[in-house]
Design a protein around this motif. Structure first.
Motif, PDB file in Angstrom:
ATOM      1  N   ARG A 133       0.810  -1.217   0.000  1.00 36.19           N
ATOM      2  CA  ARG A 133       0.000   0.000   0.000  1.00 36.19           C
ATOM      3  C   ARG A 133       0.840   1.263   0.000  1.00 36.19           C
ATOM      4  O   ARG A 133       0.300   2.376  -0.118  1.00 36.19           O
ATOM      5  N   ASP A 134       2.143   1.141   0.109  1.00 35.61           N
ATOM      6  CA  ASP A 134       3.005   2.315   0.160  1.00 35.61           C
ATOM      7  C   ASP A 134       2.878   3.118  -1.135  1.00 35.61           C
ATOM      8  O   ASP A 134       2.961   2.565  -2.241  1.00 35.61           O
ATOM      9  N   ILE A 135       2.676   4.420  -1.014  1.00 33.26           N
ATOM     10  CA  ILE A 135       2.429   5.259  -2.174  1.00 33.26           C
ATOM     11  C   ILE A 135       3.619   5.275  -3.114  1.00 33.26           C
ATOM     12  O   ILE A 135       3.469   5.269  -4.345  1.00 33.26           O
ATOM     13  N   ASN A 136       4.841   5.242  -2.571  1.00 36.71           N
ATOM     14  CA  ASN A 136       6.020   5.253  -3.424  1.00 36.71           C
ATOM     15  C   ASN A 136       6.179   3.941  -4.184  1.00 36.71           C
ATOM     16  O   ASN A 136       6.593   3.935  -5.346  1.00 36.71           O
ATOM     17  N   SER A 137       5.835   2.821  -3.537  1.00 40.74           N
ATOM     18  CA  SER A 137       5.888   1.533  -4.234  1.00 40.74           C
ATOM     19  C   SER A 137       4.864   1.499  -5.363  1.00 40.74           C
ATOM     20  O   SER A 137       5.155   1.021  -6.469  1.00 40.74           O
ATOM     21  N   LEU A 138       3.678   2.020  -5.107  1.00 39.45           N
ATOM     22  CA  LEU A 138       2.659   2.071  -6.149  1.00 39.45           C
ATOM     23  C   LEU A 138       3.107   2.960  -7.312  1.00 39.45           C
ATOM     24  O   LEU A 138       2.870   2.637  -8.478  1.00 39.45           O
ATOM     25  N   GLY A 139       3.754   4.076  -6.982  1.00 38.76           N
ATOM     26  CA  GLY A 139       4.245   4.957  -8.035  1.00 38.76           C
ATOM     27  C   GLY A 139       5.321   4.297  -8.884  1.00 38.76           C
ATOM     28  O   GLY A 139       5.342   4.459 -10.110  1.00 38.76           O
ATOM     29  N   MET A 140       6.222   3.531  -8.241  1.00 37.06           N
ATOM     30  CA  MET A 140       7.265   2.839  -8.998  1.00 37.06           C
ATOM     31  C   MET A 140       6.662   1.784  -9.925  1.00 37.06           C
ATOM     32  O   MET A 140       7.115   1.610 -11.066  1.00 37.06           O
ATOM     33  N   ILE A 141       5.643   1.081  -9.454  1.00 35.32           N
ATOM     34  CA  ILE A 141       4.985   0.080 -10.305  1.00 35.32           C
ATOM     35  C   ILE A 141       4.322   0.771 -11.494  1.00 35.32           C
ATOM     36  O   ILE A 141       4.414   0.295 -12.641  1.00 35.32           O
ATOM     37  N   TYR A 142       3.662   1.883 -11.252  1.00 35.13           N
ATOM     38  CA  TYR A 142       3.001   2.619 -12.329  1.00 35.13           C
ATOM     39  C   TYR A 142       4.019   3.077 -13.368  1.00 35.13           C
ATOM     40  O   TYR A 142       3.820   2.897 -14.579  1.00 35.13           O
ATOM     41  N   ARG A 143       5.114   3.662 -12.925  1.00 38.02           N
ATOM     42  CA  ARG A 143       6.127   4.144 -13.870  1.00 38.02           C
ATOM     43  C   ARG A 143       6.785   2.985 -14.620  1.00 38.02           C
ATOM     44  O   ARG A 143       7.177   3.131 -15.789  1.00 38.02           O
ATOM     45  N   ASP A 144       6.928   1.837 -13.960  1.00 39.59           N
ATOM     46  CA  ASP A 144       7.478   0.677 -14.647  1.00 39.59           C
ATOM     47  C   ASP A 144       6.538   0.212 -15.759  1.00 39.59           C
ATOM     48  O   ASP A 144       6.987  -0.168 -16.848  1.00 39.59           O
ATOM     49  N   LEU A 145       5.240   0.274 -15.515  1.00 35.90           N
ATOM     50  CA  LEU A 145       4.274  -0.079 -16.560  1.00 35.90           C
ATOM     51  C   LEU A 145       4.388   0.883 -17.746  1.00 35.90           C
ATOM     52  O   LEU A 145       4.334   0.456 -18.914  1.00 35.90           O
ATOM     53  N   VAL A 146       4.561   2.161 -17.456  1.00 38.36           N
ATOM     54  CA  VAL A 146       4.701   3.146 -18.532  1.00 38.36           C
ATOM     55  C   VAL A 146       5.976   2.883 -19.335  1.00 38.36           C
ATOM     56  O   VAL A 146       5.972   2.958 -20.575  1.00 38.36           O
ATOM     57  N   ASP A 147       7.071   2.560 -18.644  1.00 39.11           N
ATOM     58  CA  ASP A 147       8.327   2.276 -19.345  1.00 39.11           C
ATOM     59  C   ASP A 147       8.191   1.052 -20.251  1.00 39.11           C
ATOM     60  O   ASP A 147       8.686   1.044 -21.391  1.00 39.11           O
ATOM     61  N   GLN A 148       7.558   0.007 -19.743  1.00 43.10           N
ATOM     62  CA  GLN A 148       7.370  -1.186 -20.572  1.00 43.10           C
ATOM     63  C   GLN A 148       6.459  -0.883 -21.763  1.00 43.10           C
ATOM     64  O   GLN A 148       6.688  -1.397 -22.872  1.00 43.10           O
ATOM     65  N   ALA A 149       5.440  -0.064 -21.553  1.00 42.34           N
ATOM     66  CA  ALA A 149       4.565   0.305 -22.665  1.00 42.34           C
ATOM     67  C   ALA A 149       5.330   1.109 -23.717  1.00 42.34           C
ATOM     68  O   ALA A 149       5.118   0.940 -24.930  1.00 42.34           O
ATOM     69  N   GLN A 150       6.231   1.988 -23.276  1.00 44.53           N
ATOM     70  CA  GLN A 150       7.041   2.745 -24.209  1.00 44.53           C
ATOM     71  C   GLN A 150       7.941   1.823 -25.033  1.00 44.53           C
ATOM     72  O   GLN A 150       8.088   2.005 -26.246  1.00 44.53           O
ATOM     73  N   SER A 151       8.561   0.845 -24.386  1.00 44.16           N
ATOM     74  CA  SER A 151       9.415  -0.103 -25.110  1.00 44.16           C
ATOM     75  C   SER A 151       8.610  -0.875 -26.153  1.00 44.16           C
ATOM     76  O   SER A 151       9.066  -1.072 -27.288  1.00 44.16           O
ATOM     77  N   ALA A 152       7.405  -1.293 -25.779  1.00 39.99           N
ATOM     78  CA  ALA A 152       6.544  -1.998 -26.735  1.00 39.99           C
ATOM     79  C   ALA A 152       6.163  -1.079 -27.893  1.00 39.99           C
ATOM     80  O   ALA A 152       6.047  -1.524 -29.048  1.00 39.99           O
ATOM     81  N   LYS A 153       5.977   0.200 -27.620  1.00 42.49           N
ATOM     82  CA  LYS A 153       5.641   1.152 -28.683  1.00 42.49           C
ATOM     83  C   LYS A 153       6.806   1.302 -29.657  1.00 42.49           C
ATOM     84  O   LYS A 153       6.603   1.324 -30.883  1.00 42.49           O
ATOM     85  N   TYR A 154       8.040   1.406 -29.147  1.00 48.52           N
ATOM     86  CA  TYR A 154       9.199   1.532 -30.018  1.00 48.52           C
ATOM     87  C   TYR A 154       9.350   0.303 -30.908  1.00 48.52           C
ATOM     88  O   TYR A 154       9.688   0.421 -32.101  1.00 48.52           O
ATOM     89  N   GLU A 155       9.124  -0.877 -30.351  1.00 49.49           N
ATOM     90  CA  GLU A 155       9.207  -2.093 -31.148  1.00 49.49           C
ATOM     91  C   GLU A 155       8.156  -2.085 -32.258  1.00 49.49           C
ATOM     92  O   GLU A 155       8.434  -2.457 -33.404  1.00 49.49           O
ATOM     93  N   GLN A 156       6.967  -1.635 -31.927  1.00 49.32           N
ATOM     94  CA  GLN A 156       5.892  -1.601 -32.917  1.00 49.32           C
ATOM     95  C   GLN A 156       6.194  -0.590 -34.014  1.00 49.32           C
ATOM     96  O   GLN A 156       5.939  -0.841 -35.205  1.00 49.32           O
ATOM     97  N   ILE A 157       6.742   0.570 -33.656  1.00 55.64           N
ATOM     98  CA  ILE A 157       7.100   1.584 -34.656  1.00 55.64           C
ATOM     99  C   ILE A 157       8.189   1.053 -35.574  1.00 55.64           C
ATOM    100  O   ILE A 157       8.160   1.283 -36.802  1.00 55.64           O
ATOM    101  N   LEU A 158       9.162   0.346 -35.030  1.00 51.30           N
ATOM    102  CA  LEU A 158      10.238  -0.215 -35.852  1.00 51.30           C
ATOM    103  C   LEU A 158       9.686  -1.224 -36.853  1.00 51.30           C
ATOM    104  O   LEU A 158      10.063  -1.217 -38.033  1.00 51.30           O
ATOM    105  N   ARG A 159       8.794  -2.082 -36.401  1.00 56.90           N
ATOM    106  CA  ARG A 159       8.199  -3.072 -37.309  1.00 56.90           C
ATOM    107  C   ARG A 159       7.351  -2.393 -38.390  1.00 56.90           C
ATOM    108  O   ARG A 159       7.360  -2.813 -39.557  1.00 56.90           O
ATOM    109  N   THR A 160       6.619  -1.368 -38.013  1.00 56.42           N
ATOM    110  CA  THR A 160       5.772  -0.678 -38.987  1.00 56.42           C
ATOM    111  C   THR A 160       6.609   0.071 -40.018  1.00 56.42           C
ATOM    112  O   THR A 160       6.263   0.110 -41.209  1.00 56.42           O
ATOM    113  N   THR A 161       7.721   0.667 -39.594  1.00 56.02           N
ATOM    114  CA  THR A 161       8.546   1.482 -40.490  1.00 56.02           C
ATOM    115  C   THR A 161       9.403   0.629 -41.418  1.00 56.02           C
ATOM    116  O   THR A 161       9.519   0.925 -42.616  1.00 56.02           O
TER     117      THR A 161
END
Length: 561
Positions: free
Chosen positions: A77-105
């Motif tokens: 329940r720690d707010i900082n732990s929740l924030g780190m998990i959220y930012r990790d999800l955003v980072d992984q989503a960004q990596s998936a986006k870069y992979e998708q852009i590379l495949r599309t291009t």
């Protein structure tokens, strides 16, 4: 330390570091019979109170089941732990986006070996940097890949990363320094302007010149296209004649650089051109003027066309900003970034997962804000009291929770009395933004949470107003009565001697009336003075009440350090 357990010495010296747990620290600091001395080992950037707090929180791993469940629940329940998990999800989503852009291009067959290459991490970092700089990722990848072939390359991803680094540096500089007067023009409108400029540039030529040549041939005059100075405008021709004449006057016959012959010849040709224009028929003169103007028109069209083409090329390099949500990020963009979610290239599955997890962070954020409102720590004094208005109170709780999250993220101890340390305010723009918001909210809270006026002061003010109403005399009425009395007195003073002699017999009768009029005047003047004195006392009392209230409120704003 564990070997010293059970031993007792006169004086114990304990060296504690951030790797020491609480049980070990207890053993080391309790061996001395008469004295226990503690030494704290600090690494780069560590503080003694931070290290000691960490030791106190680092408990023995041999916990009971109940203690383990409690600790895991608090950590989850720690707010900082929740924030780190959220930012990790955003980072992984960004990596998936870069992979998708590379495949599309580049297409999947070409992109797959690059994604499996160990150097893909370098390519991904360059894409992240390009996105932050506003560079279009698809164009960057395509240009870097198409520079040369990769027939002899051992690592396509490594070479691609090297090419992207060079291109990215150039494009960052270009987008930063380029002059872009057409930047705010809509894309469709800009394309329409380009077509119009092309049409004007093509049409600004031969028709007017052709008509001038035909008219000149009909008049048996050499057309402007065959005359040496036919291309000059009238004003330009006059200026050239004046300049050549002045140069001719300055020539010295004995000078080896004497240019008198050429200047005399040029001046003669210029004057002949001027005389020819003065003698030619008016239709031909006007046609030649239109023929000369085509050069200026074509030059103007060319300048506009070049600017439009430059802007279109820059737009191919620049990523168009995506529309962001209008409501503010109440959790803080630095803590739970939301900008990336507006990118339509983000994989839908990742976006759904992030949006589903955000309410979890938001709920804990609200709980932390409510807890701080109930039991505010000392460092929250600079934020001021919780406002009375519901929307402002919600803003206060949100800001308090965000500041608390910042302090935890950067390990600012509770012993730090200021809202945010001075060093953070100097170096971190997030801290500066939080400080500014806190100052604004504190000012509003101070204005909307004033202490009520005491009951005795309210009663005194009510009584004062009643007294004023009871003794008040309307100044216009009093002035009118006084003017009437003065008029009567003046009328008596203007009587003739005979009238005065006749009036002596009746003076006794009027004496009573005069005394009555004087008494009435004095009474009116007294009431008027009393009214003015009461108004002055009321003003003084009101000013005194305001001064007393200002002293109760204290300073009008916070002093943030």
């Amino acid at each position: 330390m564990h070997s010293a357990q059970g031993a007792t010495v006169d004086t114990a010296h304990a060296l504690l570091t951030k790797s020491t747990d609480r049980a070990g620290a207890y053993v080391a600091t309790s061996r001395g019979k008469y004295d226990n001395r503690i030494y704290v080992g600090l690494a780069g950037g560590d503080r003694a109170d931070t290290v000691l707090n960490g030791i106190a929180e680092r408990t023995d791993l041999n916990l009971t089941a109940h203690e383990t469940v409690t600790r895991e629940f608090e950590q989850a329940r720690d707010i900082n732990s929740l924030g780190m998990i959220y930012r990790d999800l955003v980072d992984q989503a960004q990596s998936a986006k870069y992979e998708q852009i590379l495949r599309t291009t580049l297409s999947t067959p070409i992109a797959q070996p690059i994604l499996e290459d160990p150097a893909w991490g370098a390519v991904s970092r360059h894409l992240e940097r390009a996105e932050e700089a506003g560079v279009k990722l698809e164009t960057l990848i395509e240009d870097a890949y198409s520079q040369h072939d990769f027939t002899e390359a051992d690592s396509i991803a490594a070479i691609l990363a090297w090419r992207m680094d060079t291109l990215l540096e150039n494009r960052e500089a270009t987008l930063t320094t380029a002059e872009r007067p057409l930047r705010e023009v809509n894309q469709d409108h800009l394309l329409a302007l380009k077509e119009r400029a092309l049409d004007r540039s093509e049409a600004a030529g031969s028709s007017s010149r052709k008509s001038a040549v035909e008219l000149a041939e009909a008049e048996k005059i050499s057309p402007l296209t065959r005359r040496l100075y036919g291309h000059l405008g009238d004003e330009e021709l006059a200026a050239r004649i004046k300049h050549t004449d002045n140069e001719l006057i300055r020539q010295i016959p004995s000078d080896v650089d004497n240019n008198e012959a050429y200047l005399s010849w040029s001046l003669g040709k210029l004057r002949h051109e001027q005389q020819l224009r003065q003698d030619m028929p008016e239709p031909l003169a006007q046609a030649e003027i239109r023929g000369r103007e085509h050069r200026t028109l074509a030059g103007t069209s060319g300048t506009v066309l070049r600017r439009i083409s430059t802007e279109l090329k820059l737009r191919e390099l620049e990523q168009t900003p995506f529309e962001q949500p209008r409501e503010p990020n109440r959790l803080g963009e630095w803590f739970t970034p939301r900008t990336q979610l507006a990118d339509p290239r983000l994989p839908a599955a990742w976006k759904e997962q992030i949006e589903a997890y955000r309410p979890v962070v938001d709920a804990e954020h609200q709980r932390l804000g409510a807890e701080l409102a109930q039991n505010p720590p000392a460092w929250l004094e600079d934020l001021g009291p919780v406002p009375g208005r519901a929307d402002r109170a919600e803003e206060w709780r949100r800001l308090a929770a965000e500041i608390a999250t910042y302090r935890r993220t950067y390990n600012i101890p509770n012993s730090e009395p200021t809202l945010l340390p001075t060093q953070h305010l100097k170096d971190n723009p997030v801290a500066q933004h939080l400080r500014n918001r806190a100052a604004e909210l504190h000012k509003h809270s101070e204005l909307t949470t004033r202490k009520p006026m005491p009951d005795d002061a309210k009663e005194q003010l009510t009584q004062q107003k009643a007294d004023e109403a009871g003794t008040a005399v309307h100044q216009s009425d009093a002035a009118a009565k006084i003017a009437a009395l003065r008029q009567r007195a003046q009328t008596r003073n203007e009587t003739t001697p005979q009238e005065k002699e006749n009036a002596m017999s009746t003076s006794e009768n009027h004496a009573g009336q005069e005394r009555s009029g004087a008494a009435e005047t004095n009474e009116l003047l007294a009431r008027l003075r009393k009214t003015q004195e009461a108004q002055q006392q009321a003003a003084d009392q009101q000013r005194k009440l305001k001064d007393d209230e200002a002293q109760r409120r204290g300073p009008s704003g916070p002093t943030l350090r």
